[in-house]
Design a protein around this motif. Structure first.
Motif: not given
Length: 348
Positions: A28-40
């Motif tokens: 979770v990017d603290p600046a804009d809340g954007a999500l980036t996939l890490l693992h499933t």
């Protein structure tokens, strides 16, 4: 409302039977809340609802057999900590951790289960207790029997509160020697179909979101007596829905100024302003959820970002919350097929 300067983690549940990846870990990017996939990981079938507690990520397996499992998490990945434990209930849709127990709401069997945690934090498959709900409602297809949809612990940590769509009621229970003991049942309007509730941060009010009628029931909560009292019922949409609306989730701002609901049939998030006491929600706006069929809404702990898990379009959309109006402004989305739930962990 403020956010952390460190990157946090989001955990997303999904329905593997509908093509979902299982449990998803995202940054979770603290600046804009954007999500980036890490693992499933698809180690658990249909992990539709999640909860973080004591360093573990817990998940229901929303299957006919019904189970609960614990996952270990690190900076990037999520791994199953032990084999899943049965809950002796069908279709668990929600869970919460209360002390050294996991409580699950089992929609299919209309029951709530208590599963103790072992010393290592994993569910004990040998010891469990089940409390069966009784009753029905007037809806001919959805209310022929009980359907427990959610179970939470109240802000005082003294009571377990379960919401039953099939019986139009909310039950309050105590936990005595590992057994849920019924204390009080609150009847709501027949046919309303309560699904989920959320407490006001002040602890004196609770908001019950009704699935079969697109409304929100405002209740007074007496933590000392363990009594929930309905006060008013307000619509979550500005006009009559085009068909069955299927509201899904309700969340409240940590400062108690705003409340949001998601409605799947309309693909919208509704924004309510709350008066200083929390007793009077006022519908201010509805905004598109950013996808189709928002099964879950989740507010980031800092209160700046709101997330919609859009099950049928297969994505999680994030929004920045306007600090003055409470209105969510869309930022972007992460592809997660059959997304069902979002919870947040501490910064990595």
């Amino acid at each position: 409302m403020s956010g952390s300067s460190q990157t946090g983690r989001a955990y997303i549940g999904s329905f593997t039977a509908a093509g979902g990846p299982g449990v998803v870990t995202a940054a979770v990017d603290p600046a804009d809340g954007a999500l980036t996939l890490l693992h499933t990981t698809d180690a658990l079938p249909d992990p539709s609802y999640l909860a973080l507690d004591g360093g573990f990520l817990y998940a229901v397996s929303e299957t006919t057999a019904g189970a609960v499992a614990a996952f270990r998490t690190d900076a990037v990945s999520t791994t199953l900590a032990a084999p899943a434990a049965p809950v002796d209930g069908a279709g668990p849709t929600h869970l919460t951790v209360w002390g050294n127990h996991i409580l699950t709401a089992n929609y299919g069997s209309g029951s709530v289960s208590t599963v103790p945690l072992r010393a290592d934090g994993t569910p004990d498959p040998a010891l469990r207790d089940v409390l069966h709900h009784t009753g029905s409602g007037p809806h001919p297809q959805r209310q022929q029997s009980p359907h427990a949809h959610q179970i939470v612990v109240d802000p005082s940590r003294g009571w377990a509160v379960s919401v039953d769509l099939g019986t139009d009621s909310v039950r309050v229970c105590a936990l005595v020697d590992g057994h849920l003991t019924p204390h009080h049942e609150t009847a709501l309007r027949p046919g309303s179909g309560p699904r989920h509730l959320a407490f006001h941060p002040g602890g004196e009010y609770a908001y019950v979101l009704n699935e079969l009628a697109p409304t929100l029931t405002v209740c007074r909560w007496d933590a000392a007596g363990g009594i929930l009292k309905p006060l008013t019922e307000v619509p979550v949409l500005p006009g009559a829905p085009r068909g069955d609306a299927y509201p899904s989730e309700v969340v409240v701002a940590p400062d108690g100024r705003f409340l949001w609901t998601a409605t799947r049939g309309e693909d919208v998030v509704s924004v309510f302003a709350l008066d200083p006491t929390g007793e009077q929600p006022t519908l201010r706006a509805t905004v598109p959820c950013g996808g189709h069929w928002p099964r879950d809404l989740a507010l980031h702990p800092g209160g700046r970002f709101l997330y919609a898990a859009n099950e049928r379009s297969g994505d999680v959309t994030w929004f920045t919350v306007d600090a003055e109006t409470g209105e969510p402004v869309r930022g972007g989305s992460l592809r997660v097929p059959a997304a069902s739930c979002v919870v947040f962990g501490p910064p990595a």
